[in-house]
Design a protein around this motif. Structure first.
Motif, PDB file in Angstrom:
ATOM      1  N   VAL A 188      58.424  86.259  70.606  1.00 45.63           N
ATOM      2  CA  VAL A 188      58.848  86.743  69.284  1.00 45.63           C
ATOM      3  C   VAL A 188      59.551  88.083  69.445  1.00 45.63           C
ATOM      4  N   GLY A 189      60.699  88.208  68.802  1.00 45.62           N
ATOM      5  CA  GLY A 189      61.442  89.471  68.859  1.00 45.62           C
ATOM      6  C   GLY A 189      62.483  89.525  69.961  1.00 45.62           C
ATOM      7  N   GLU A 190      62.410  88.580  70.933  1.00 42.36           N
ATOM      8  CA  GLU A 190      63.406  88.578  72.003  1.00 42.36           C
ATOM      9  C   GLU A 190      64.688  87.909  71.521  1.00 42.36           C
ATOM     10  N   VAL A 191      65.808  88.283  72.150  1.00 38.69           N
ATOM     11  CA  VAL A 191      67.083  87.627  71.865  1.00 38.69           C
ATOM     12  C   VAL A 191      67.057  86.293  72.605  1.00 38.69           C
ATOM     13  N   ALA A 192      66.925  85.197  71.850  1.00 36.53           N
ATOM     14  CA  ALA A 192      66.650  83.884  72.446  1.00 36.53           C
ATOM     15  C   ALA A 192      67.677  83.498  73.493  1.00 36.53           C
ATOM     16  N   GLN A 193      68.973  83.582  73.131  1.00 40.11           N
ATOM     17  CA  GLN A 193      69.983  83.081  74.067  1.00 40.11           C
ATOM     18  C   GLN A 193      70.043  83.899  75.349  1.00 40.11           C
ATOM     19  N   LYS A 194      69.754  85.193  75.242  1.00 39.72           N
ATOM     20  CA  LYS A 194      69.742  86.048  76.430  1.00 39.72           C
ATOM     21  C   LYS A 194      68.641  85.618  77.392  1.00 39.72           C
ATOM     22  N   VAL A 195      67.462  85.295  76.839  1.00 37.75           N
ATOM     23  CA  VAL A 195      66.334  84.846  77.666  1.00 37.75           C
ATOM     24  C   VAL A 195      66.651  83.480  78.277  1.00 37.75           C
ATOM     25  N   ILE A 196      67.236  82.593  77.471  1.00 40.14           N
ATOM     26  CA  ILE A 196      67.585  81.249  77.957  1.00 40.14           C
ATOM     27  C   ILE A 196      68.591  81.353  79.101  1.00 40.14           C
ATOM     28  N   ASP A 197      69.634  82.155  78.913  1.00 40.43           N
ATOM     29  CA  ASP A 197      70.665  82.308  79.945  1.00 40.43           C
ATOM     30  C   ASP A 197      70.081  82.872  81.231  1.00 40.43           C
ATOM     31  N   SER A 198      69.183  83.847  81.086  1.00 34.66           N
ATOM     32  CA  SER A 198      68.565  84.462  82.262  1.00 34.66           C
ATOM     33  C   SER A 198      67.731  83.446  83.031  1.00 34.66           C
ATOM     34  N   SER A 199      66.949  82.651  82.297  1.00 35.23           N
ATOM     35  CA  SER A 199      66.103  81.646  82.952  1.00 35.23           C
ATOM     36  C   SER A 199      66.940  80.551  83.601  1.00 35.23           C
ATOM     37  N   LEU A 200      68.011  80.159  82.947  1.00 38.87           N
ATOM     38  CA  LEU A 200      68.891  79.144  83.533  1.00 38.87           C
ATOM     39  C   LEU A 200      69.496  79.649  84.833  1.00 38.87           C
ATOM     40  N   SER A 201      69.904  80.906  84.853  1.00 40.87           N
ATOM     41  CA  SER A 201      70.522  81.469  86.057  1.00 40.87           C
ATOM     42  C   SER A 201      69.543  81.554  87.224  1.00 40.87           C
ATOM     43  N   GLU A 202      68.235  81.571  86.926  1.00 40.58           N
ATOM     44  CA  GLU A 202      67.211  81.667  87.967  1.00 40.58           C
ATOM     45  C   GLU A 202      66.582  80.317  88.303  1.00 40.58           C
ATOM     46  N   SER A 203      67.045  79.243  87.653  1.00 41.83           N
ATOM     47  CA  SER A 203      66.420  77.932  87.818  1.00 41.83           C
ATOM     48  C   SER A 203      66.808  77.270  89.128  1.00 41.83           C
ATOM     49  N   ASP A 204      65.881  76.438  89.625  1.00 35.58           N
ATOM     50  CA  ASP A 204      66.142  75.649  90.831  1.00 35.58           C
ATOM     51  C   ASP A 204      66.681  74.271  90.483  1.00 35.58           C
ATOM     52  N   VAL A 205      66.255  73.731  89.354  1.00 35.60           N
ATOM     53  CA  VAL A 205      66.697  72.409  88.902  1.00 35.60           C
ATOM     54  C   VAL A 205      66.790  72.436  87.382  1.00 35.60           C
ATOM     55  N   LEU A 206      67.790  71.744  86.837  1.00 36.15           N
ATOM     56  CA  LEU A 206      67.884  71.551  85.390  1.00 36.15           C
ATOM     57  C   LEU A 206      67.466  70.116  85.082  1.00 36.15           C
ATOM     58  N   ILE A 207      66.466  69.952  84.226  1.00 39.70           N
ATOM     59  CA  ILE A 207      66.016  68.633  83.777  1.00 39.70           C
ATOM     60  C   ILE A 207      66.651  68.373  82.413  1.00 39.70           C
ATOM     61  N   PHE A 208      67.593  67.453  82.362  1.00 40.51           N
ATOM     62  CA  PHE A 208      68.288  67.149  81.111  1.00 40.51           C
ATOM     63  C   PHE A 208      67.633  65.940  80.457  1.00 40.51           C
ATOM     64  N   ILE A 209      66.911  66.190  79.343  1.00 41.16           N
ATOM     65  CA  ILE A 209      66.296  65.109  78.574  1.00 41.16           C
ATOM     66  C   ILE A 209      67.317  64.661  77.533  1.00 41.16           C
ATOM     67  N   HIS A 210      67.961  63.555  77.810  1.00 44.71           N
ATOM     68  CA  HIS A 210      69.102  63.092  77.027  1.00 44.71           C
ATOM     69  C   HIS A 210      68.642  62.172  75.890  1.00 44.71           C
ATOM     70  N   THR A 211      68.509  62.751  74.719  1.00 42.15           N
ATOM     71  CA  THR A 211      68.234  61.980  73.510  1.00 42.15           C
ATOM     72  C   THR A 211      69.540  61.793  72.745  1.00 42.15           C
ATOM     73  N   GLU A 212      69.500  60.970  71.702  1.00 41.88           N
ATOM     74  CA  GLU A 212      70.740  60.584  71.015  1.00 41.88           C
ATOM     75  C   GLU A 212      71.500  61.791  70.455  1.00 41.88           C
ATOM     76  N   LYS A 213      70.780  62.797  69.957  1.00 41.10           N
ATOM     77  CA  LYS A 213      71.443  63.934  69.334  1.00 41.10           C
ATOM     78  C   LYS A 213      71.854  65.025  70.332  1.00 41.10           C
ATOM     79  N   SER A 214      71.532  64.823  71.612  1.00 42.86           N
ATOM     80  CA  SER A 214      71.881  65.826  72.624  1.00 42.86           C
ATOM     81  C   SER A 214      73.383  66.068  72.700  1.00 42.86           C
ATOM     82  N   ALA A 215      74.154  64.999  72.548  1.00 39.64           N
ATOM     83  CA  ALA A 215      75.609  65.101  72.712  1.00 39.64           C
ATOM     84  C   ALA A 215      76.247  66.012  71.663  1.00 39.64           C
ATOM     85  N   GLU A 216      75.534  66.236  70.551  1.00 38.15           N
ATOM     86  CA  GLU A 216      76.094  67.064  69.482  1.00 38.15           C
ATOM     87  C   GLU A 216      75.868  68.554  69.717  1.00 38.15           C
ATOM     88  N   SER A 217      75.095  68.894  70.743  1.00 31.70           N
ATOM     89  CA  SER A 217      74.695  70.288  70.960  1.00 31.70           C
ATOM     90  C   SER A 217      75.664  71.034  71.868  1.00 31.70           C
TER      91      SER A 217
END
Length: 625
Positions: A188-217
């Motif tokens: 709470v209170g953190e800038v969400a996208q900044k935290v997401i970007d930081s974690s993505l940059s440090e990730s070893d693998v991206l798990i893409f859970i592809h549901t029907e609405k994913s393509a709209e994002s």
């Protein structure tokens, strides 16, 4: 470092389960390491003692024996004296305590591993494979870490609950691994996208859970693009046959895993999904990591051709000492002295601690005898760890030194065509083609050429993003895409023209749709290739078609040679290009497709070092200006 197993036949009364576990473990390890020794008799145990050194990991199976064989006890005593790592394995819950002279050590608990997966002894092989990964992370510490960060990319609208189920079970089956999911990992209170970007940059693998609405994002698209451009392996899980045609970025030719929404609410099915994800993640990380040797070889070639000295300091941890004369100063001065450490995975905090400790020995009376230390992987942007240590990516490090030695790259006014498609093979190994397209596209654009290709649904958006990254000022002119109007109902021309110079080719009439399609593709290839500004055609992959069906790459090679355009065939990515490369190797008629050396063409046929190959091909093309 090597692994030494002590056969369960020597330490267990009933070794059957132990042997099932051992065989599965060795089979997995031998995919990445050679000649795994197993002590199978007591005479062998005695002969090994004198040869033991600290660079060994010993694995022994527990039991409740009244007395272990003297030779085994003595072997363990010698190992302890030499401070060799010993890992005890407990096949059953009642034999968790290791042999007495090992001391207080936590055993690898096979029963617990089965329990947390809700599995029985029929799945001992599964746990053997899991244990093998742990052993590999010990022996190849710069390739794989068993505390990986898995980034979960999902759409909240229709994927939040199944992503939560997935993460909850993942935390049970892979306790050392961490997962990032935006709902639970952003405070709470953190800038969400900044935290997401930081974690993505440090990730070893991206798990893409592809549901029907994913393509709209848009966010999911950005996450997938970032992963592809920064060599983060992607595991694609398609749920309920979600429409993949709507995806703007496809992580591969086909999903790695297919499942239904209800599978995430079925404990047994979810366990199997998690195990499959962990296995495929490991395979992709290791497939990507082994390219570190190619990176080292490429830099060694640059050093050898430029009179730089590259000295191996630590083989296991891939640490090198780079020494180079300084340039641009008329008076005598000391050489540049850097330490370089290569990683096939992302760097962790413990890696920084270890390199700092290593550098402590590179001082004289508190004065450091080096300029800097660089930790290299292909998954980071440059960042400073402290005054003397920098984390950087392979590409930028190589380019920096190349520019320092040779000056800035010259500008080229020609076009290089990339041709190909995914080969017929396992989805894991299609990653090689993705990597090759990624690398060749980057190198073509970085060296000032125009990149030309016939529109491909999987690659086009990635190529567009590479253009924006490496040619931000002129990316539309730097990328030239040809597309047949036969497919016009599948594309939006205005969107394409925002990303590249697009040439539409009219449909050629025929007796039926198949004939019109084939004739229209031939027309597009003719228009794309038969131009004076085209300097080369590079062939990668391609579907192998049976019977008399026309092979696209074959037709493109024929058109190129009719126009005296050199052709370079990359065989190691598989598919039709591998067949063609094998044919040219057998006949020895490389001169039919280009005028370069047999050595270069042979390398293109079998080598996996795509960056080195791209540099050599581009150098050959550039020299023909």
């Amino acid at each position: 470092m090597e692994i030494l197993f002590i056969s369960p036949n020597l330490t267990m009364k009933e070794p059957g389960k132990g042997n099932v576990f051992l065989n599965a473990c060795i089979k997995e390890i031998e995919n990445y390491l050679f000649d795994i020794p197993v002590i199978r008799n007591l005479n062998h145990a005695s002969s090994v003692m004198s040869k033991l050194d600290k660079d060994v990991l010993i694995i022994i199976f527990n039991d409740n024996l009244d007395k272990y064989p003297d030779e085994i006890v003595k072997l363990i005593d010698v190992a302890k004296e030499k401070k060799i790592d010993i890992w005890p394995v407990a096949i059953n819950k009642d034999i968790r305590d290791p042999i007495d002279n090992i001391g207080i050590k936590q055993s690898y608990d096979v029963f617990e591993q089965l329990r947390c997966r809700n599995l029985n002894d029929e799945y001992l092989e599964t746990i053997g494979i899991v244990f093998a990964r742990k052993a590999i992370s010990k022996v190849l510490p710069n390739f794989y870490s068993d505390n990986s960060l898995l980034f979960i990319s999902h759409r909240r609208l229709d994927g939040e609950e199944i992503a939560a189920k997935f993460c909850d079970q993942l935390s049970i089956q892979a306790r050392n691994n961490k997962s990032f999911r935006d709902v639970t990992n952003v405070e709470v209170g953190e800038v969400a996208q900044k935290v997401i970007d930081s974690s993505l940059s440090e990730s070893d693998v991206l798990i893409f859970i592809h549901t029907e609405k994913s393509a709209e994002s848009d966010w999911i698209q950005k996450e997938l693009i970032y992963a592809v451009l920064n060599s983060i392996p992607i595991i694609w899980i398609r749920v309920d046959k979600a429409n993949e045609e709507k995806l703007r970025i496809k992580p591969s030719d086909n999903p790695h895993i297919e499942c239904k929404s209800e599978d995430f609410y079925d404990q047994n099915k979810l366990i199997k999904i998690i195990d499959s994800v962990l296995q495929k993640s490991f395979e992709l990380i290791m497939l990507s990591s082994t390219s570190v040797y190619d990176r080292i070889n490429t830099f060694e070639e640059l050093c050898e051709s430029s009179n730089l000295e590259l000295i191996e300091e630590n083989k296991r941890y891939l640490i090198y000492n780079l020494v180079s004369p300084r340039k641009g100063y008329i008076y005598p001065q000391r050489n540049i002295n850097q330490y370089i450490q290569y990683f096939g995975r992302r760097c962790k905090e413990e890696d920084f601690t270890k390199i700092i400790k290593f550098l402590e020995d590179k001082k004289l009376n508190e004065h450091q005898l080096y300029d800097s230390a660089i930790l290299l992987s292909d998954k980071v942007k440059v960042r400073k760890i402290n005054e003397n240590i920098v984390e950087d990516n392979y590409d930028d490090f190589y380019s920096t030194w190349q520019e320092y030695i040779n000056g800035k790259a010259f500008s080229n006014d020609g076009e290089i065509i990339i041709s190909g498609a995914f080969p017929n093979c396992d989805e894991i190994y299609k990653q090689s083609l993705y990597d090759a397209v990624n690398i060749f596209a980057k190198e073509i654009l970085k060296n000032g050429f125009t990149l030309t290709f016939g529109s491909h649904p999987t690659f086009k958006n990635i190529i567009f993003e590479i253009g924006k990254k490496f040619r931000p000022r002129d990316y539309k002119n730097a990328i030239n895409m040809f597309i047949s109007k036969f497919f016009e109902k599948y594309y939006d021309i205005s969107t394409l023209k925002m990303n590249a110079t697009v040439t539409e080719i009219d449909v050629i009439d025929g007796n039926n749709d198949d004939e019109r399609k084939l004739k229209s593709l031939t027309e597009m290839r003719e228009k794309m290739i038969s131009r004076t500004n085209v300097k080369a055609l590079i062939c990668l992959g391609g579907v192998i078609r049976n019977g008399d069906t026309k092979q696209g790459i074959d037709e493109e090679i024929k058109i190129a040679r009719a126009n005296n355009i050199p052709v370079f065939i990359v065989g190691s990515v598989g598919g039709r290009s591998s067949q063609l490369a094998a044919e040219y190797r057998k006949k020895g008629n490389w001169s039919d497709i280009n005028k370069e050396s047999v050595i270069l063409n042979e390398e293109l046929a079998i080598n996996l070092d795509y960056r080195s190959l791209a540099n050599k091909v581009i150098s050959a093309i550039g020299n023909k200006k």
